[in-house]
Write a protein that holds these residues in place. Structure first.
Motif, PDB file in Angstrom:
ATOM      1  N   PRO A  72       0.793  -1.233   0.000  1.00  0.00           N
ATOM      2  CA  PRO A  72       0.000   0.000   0.000  1.00  0.00           C
ATOM      3  C   PRO A  72       0.822   1.277   0.000  1.00  0.00           C
ATOM      4  CG  PRO A  72      -0.024  -1.008   2.172  1.00  0.00           C
ATOM      5  CD  PRO A  72       0.644  -1.991   1.256  1.00  0.00           C
ATOM      6  N   ASN A  73       2.107   1.194   0.323  1.00  0.00           N
ATOM      7  CA  ASN A  73       2.923   2.410   0.393  1.00  0.00           C
ATOM      8  C   ASN A  73       3.780   2.641  -0.843  1.00  0.00           C
ATOM      9  OD1 ASN A  73       2.009   3.165   3.002  1.00  0.00           O
ATOM     10  ND2 ASN A  73       3.340   1.607   3.894  1.00  0.00           N
ATOM     11  N   ALA A  74       3.591   1.803  -1.868  1.00  0.00           N
ATOM     12  CA  ALA A  74       4.310   2.031  -3.121  1.00  0.00           C
ATOM     13  C   ALA A  74       3.873   3.372  -3.722  1.00  0.00           C
ATOM     14  CB  ALA A  74       4.045   0.887  -4.092  1.00  0.00           C
ATOM     15  N   GLU A  75       4.794   4.041  -4.383  1.00  0.00           N
ATOM     16  CA  GLU A  75       4.509   5.384  -4.903  1.00  0.00           C
ATOM     17  C   GLU A  75       3.342   5.367  -5.889  1.00  0.00           C
ATOM     18  OE1 GLU A  75       6.768   9.089  -7.206  1.00  0.00           O
ATOM     19  OE2 GLU A  75       7.912   7.357  -6.477  1.00  0.00           O
ATOM     20  N   ILE A  76       3.308   4.385  -6.790  1.00  0.00           N
ATOM     21  CA  ILE A  76       2.233   4.347  -7.777  1.00  0.00           C
ATOM     22  C   ILE A  76       0.896   4.073  -7.118  1.00  0.00           C
ATOM     23  CG2 ILE A  76       2.627   1.912  -8.297  1.00  0.00           C
ATOM     24  CD1 ILE A  76       1.370   4.692 -10.673  1.00  0.00           C
ATOM     25  N   VAL A  77       0.897   3.337  -6.003  1.00  0.00           N
ATOM     26  CA  VAL A  77      -0.347   3.083  -5.261  1.00  0.00           C
ATOM     27  C   VAL A  77      -0.882   4.390  -4.680  1.00  0.00           C
ATOM     28  CG1 VAL A  77      -1.319   1.939  -3.219  1.00  0.00           C
ATOM     29  CG2 VAL A  77       0.188   0.671  -4.772  1.00  0.00           C
ATOM     30  N   CYS A  78       0.002   5.214  -4.144  1.00  0.00           N
ATOM     31  CA  CYS A  78      -0.417   6.525  -3.628  1.00  0.00           C
ATOM     32  C   CYS A  78      -0.975   7.395  -4.749  1.00  0.00           C
ATOM     33  CB  CYS A  78       0.762   7.221  -2.949  1.00  0.00           C
ATOM     34  SG  CYS A  78       1.435   6.333  -1.523  1.00  0.00           S
ATOM     35  N   GLN A  79      -0.353   7.307  -5.926  1.00  0.00           N
ATOM     36  CA  GLN A  79      -0.843   8.077  -7.073  1.00  0.00           C
ATOM     37  C   GLN A  79      -2.236   7.616  -7.480  1.00  0.00           C
ATOM     38  OE1 GLN A  79       1.825   8.264 -10.507  1.00  0.00           O
ATOM     39  NE2 GLN A  79       0.060   8.268 -11.869  1.00  0.00           N
ATOM     40  N   ILE A  80      -2.440   6.304  -7.530  1.00  0.00           N
ATOM     41  CA  ILE A  80      -3.754   5.776  -7.916  1.00  0.00           C
ATOM     42  C   ILE A  80      -4.812   6.142  -6.875  1.00  0.00           C
ATOM     43  CG2 ILE A  80      -5.074   3.654  -8.332  1.00  0.00           C
ATOM     44  CD1 ILE A  80      -2.480   2.442  -9.482  1.00  0.00           C
ATOM     45  N   GLN A  81      -4.422   6.184  -5.595  1.00  0.00           N
ATOM     46  CA  GLN A  81      -5.370   6.609  -4.560  1.00  0.00           C
ATOM     47  C   GLN A  81      -5.870   8.025  -4.841  1.00  0.00           C
ATOM     48  OE1 GLN A  81      -3.754   7.455  -0.702  1.00  0.00           O
ATOM     49  NE2 GLN A  81      -5.647   6.914   0.369  1.00  0.00           N
ATOM     50  N   ALA A  82      -4.949   8.906  -5.221  1.00  0.00           N
ATOM     51  CA  ALA A  82      -5.344  10.288  -5.545  1.00  0.00           C
ATOM     52  C   ALA A  82      -6.256  10.317  -6.762  1.00  0.00           C
ATOM     53  CB  ALA A  82      -4.098  11.136  -5.790  1.00  0.00           C
ATOM     54  N   GLU A  83      -5.968   9.477  -7.739  1.00  0.00           N
ATOM     55  CA  GLU A  83      -6.811   9.401  -8.928  1.00  0.00           C
ATOM     56  C   GLU A  83      -8.192   8.843  -8.580  1.00  0.00           C
ATOM     57  OE1 GLU A  83      -4.413   7.000 -11.437  1.00  0.00           O
ATOM     58  OE2 GLU A  83      -2.936   8.583 -11.809  1.00  0.00           O
ATOM     59  N   ALA A  84      -8.231   7.889  -7.639  1.00  0.00           N
ATOM     60  CA  ALA A  84      -9.512   7.332  -7.198  1.00  0.00           C
ATOM     61  C   ALA A  84     -10.363   8.394  -6.511  1.00  0.00           C
ATOM     62  CB  ALA A  84      -9.275   6.150  -6.263  1.00  0.00           C
ATOM     63  N   ALA A  85      -9.706   9.323  -5.795  1.00  0.00           N
ATOM     64  CA  ALA A  85     -10.444  10.415  -5.158  1.00  0.00           C
ATOM     65  C   ALA A  85     -11.126  11.277  -6.205  1.00  0.00           C
ATOM     66  CB  ALA A  85      -9.498  11.246  -4.299  1.00  0.00           C
ATOM     67  N   ARG A  86     -10.445  11.498  -7.312  1.00  0.00           N
ATOM     68  CA  ARG A  86     -11.058  12.286  -8.390  1.00  0.00           C
ATOM     69  C   ARG A  86     -12.197  11.509  -9.048  1.00  0.00           C
ATOM     70  NH1 ARG A  86      -5.530  13.827  -9.010  1.00  0.00           N
ATOM     71  NH2 ARG A  86      -5.134  12.260 -10.625  1.00  0.00           N
ATOM     72  N   GLU A  87     -12.018  10.199  -9.186  1.00  0.00           N
ATOM     73  CA  GLU A  87     -13.069   9.366  -9.789  1.00  0.00           C
ATOM     74  C   GLU A  87     -14.330   9.361  -8.923  1.00  0.00           C
ATOM     75  OE1 GLU A  87     -13.233   7.702 -12.628  1.00  0.00           O
ATOM     76  OE2 GLU A  87     -11.207   8.149 -13.329  1.00  0.00           O
ATOM     77  N   ILE A  88     -14.163   9.213  -7.619  1.00  0.00           N
ATOM     78  CA  ILE A  88     -15.335   9.149  -6.741  1.00  0.00           C
ATOM     79  C   ILE A  88     -16.010  10.521  -6.628  1.00  0.00           C
ATOM     80  CG2 ILE A  88     -14.234   9.597  -4.493  1.00  0.00           C
ATOM     81  CD1 ILE A  88     -15.877   7.220  -3.382  1.00  0.00           C
ATOM     82  N   GLU A  89     -15.209  11.574  -6.756  1.00  0.00           N
ATOM     83  CA  GLU A  89     -15.803  12.912  -6.743  1.00  0.00           C
ATOM     84  C   GLU A  89     -16.655  13.133  -7.996  1.00  0.00           C
ATOM     85  OE1 GLU A  89     -14.414  17.518  -5.944  1.00  0.00           O
ATOM     86  OE2 GLU A  89     -13.047  16.181  -7.022  1.00  0.00           O
TER      87      GLU A  89
END
Length: 272
Positions: A72-89
């Motif tokens: 869960p702490n991989a850099e790309i995982v953090c990036q996808i989390q941010a992208e998921a926030a935009r998707e859910i918004e």
């Protein structure tokens, strides 16, 4: 003429030696000597095979170790989390990734947002990396998947599980004969055991709308989330193919932490 049993010797492996194994398995040995007052009483060597850190041994010995490859702490995982926030918004009007605070519906919306974010990365299906006769298989880490845009079913499941865990949800890795897909608790619960041997346990929670199964190969085929969820529900009926499920958060409680596969691992390992 007596007998002495030696227990809990506290043997320490050299982590730097293990870290040197980065590509293929290395045959080596452990050497044991027993001496008394400077006199050698016994010397014996035991063969040992060292595997690279990205080599998972499969379901035969300890299937729960698969949770160590959820990163869960991989850099790309953090990036996808941010992208998921935009998707859910975009889908709901709120960008909050609040774990279970918003209830089952919000947890499912988070799963859908994570799926949609990963899907946009254009990952395509590929066979597992060569393992050259060793049991199990090598697993691509998240940054490797992102770099080459290739992943197997187990690797897409590990990637999605990592993002779900990063978002505060409780992912589950479901292993069947020659396949893997991801599940997620929709309430703040987990299974009693790290390794779940009964498919019925998953089906019962799904029937209560407390668990969702997602066919992650849909990520490599541009399949929308609702179809991936439908395919996941169908997989929960495949009793004969089911092998086990690994509850990731329960595994964390049992001491199975994510492998630190990036740079600086040796210092982190020694500190552990």
């Amino acid at each position: 003429g007596g007998r002495l049993e030696l227990n809990n010797l506290g043997l320490l492996l050299n982590p730097r030696r293990i870290l040197e194994v980065t590509d293929e398995a290395v045959a080596t040995s452990d050497r044991m000597t027993v001496s008394s007052a400077g006199t050698l009483l016994l010397e014996r060597s035991y063969p040992v095979t060292l595997l690279p850190l990205d080599h998972w041994l499969g379901t035969a010995p300890y299937p729960e170790l698969l949770a160590a490859y959820v990163l869960p702490n991989a850099e790309i995982v953090c990036q996808i989390q941010a992208e998921a926030a935009r998707e859910i918004e975009q889908a709901t009007g709120s960008a909050s990734l609040e774990g279970y605070q918003g209830g089952k519906k919000r947890a499912l919306e988070t799963c859908a947002a994570v799926y949609a974010a990963i899907r946009k990365h254009g990952i395509r299906y590929a066979n597992p990396p060569a393992s050259f006769g060793q049991p199990g298989q090598k697993l691509r880490r998240p940054e490797t998947i992102e770099k080459y845009k290739l992943a197997t079913c187990i690797e897409t499941s590990l990637l999605m599980a990592a993002v779900l865990e990063k978002c505060g949800l409780h992912p589950v890795l479901v292993l069947t004969r020659n396949h893997c897909y991801v599940g997620c608790h929709l309430v703040e619960e987990m299974f009693e055991e790290v390794v779940v041997r009964s498919l019925q346990a998953l089906r019962k929670r799904a029937a209560l709308d407390e668990f969702v199964a997602i066919e992650t190969t849909g990520l490599t085929r541009d399949t929308p989330f609702n179809e991936a969820e439908k395919a996941g529900r169908a997989l929960l009926d495949e009793e004969d193919a089911f092998k086990c499920a690994v509850d990731v958060v329960r595994s964390r409680e049992n001491g199975i932490r994510p492998l630190a596969l990036g740079t600086g691992f040796d210092s982190a390992y020694v500190a552990e």
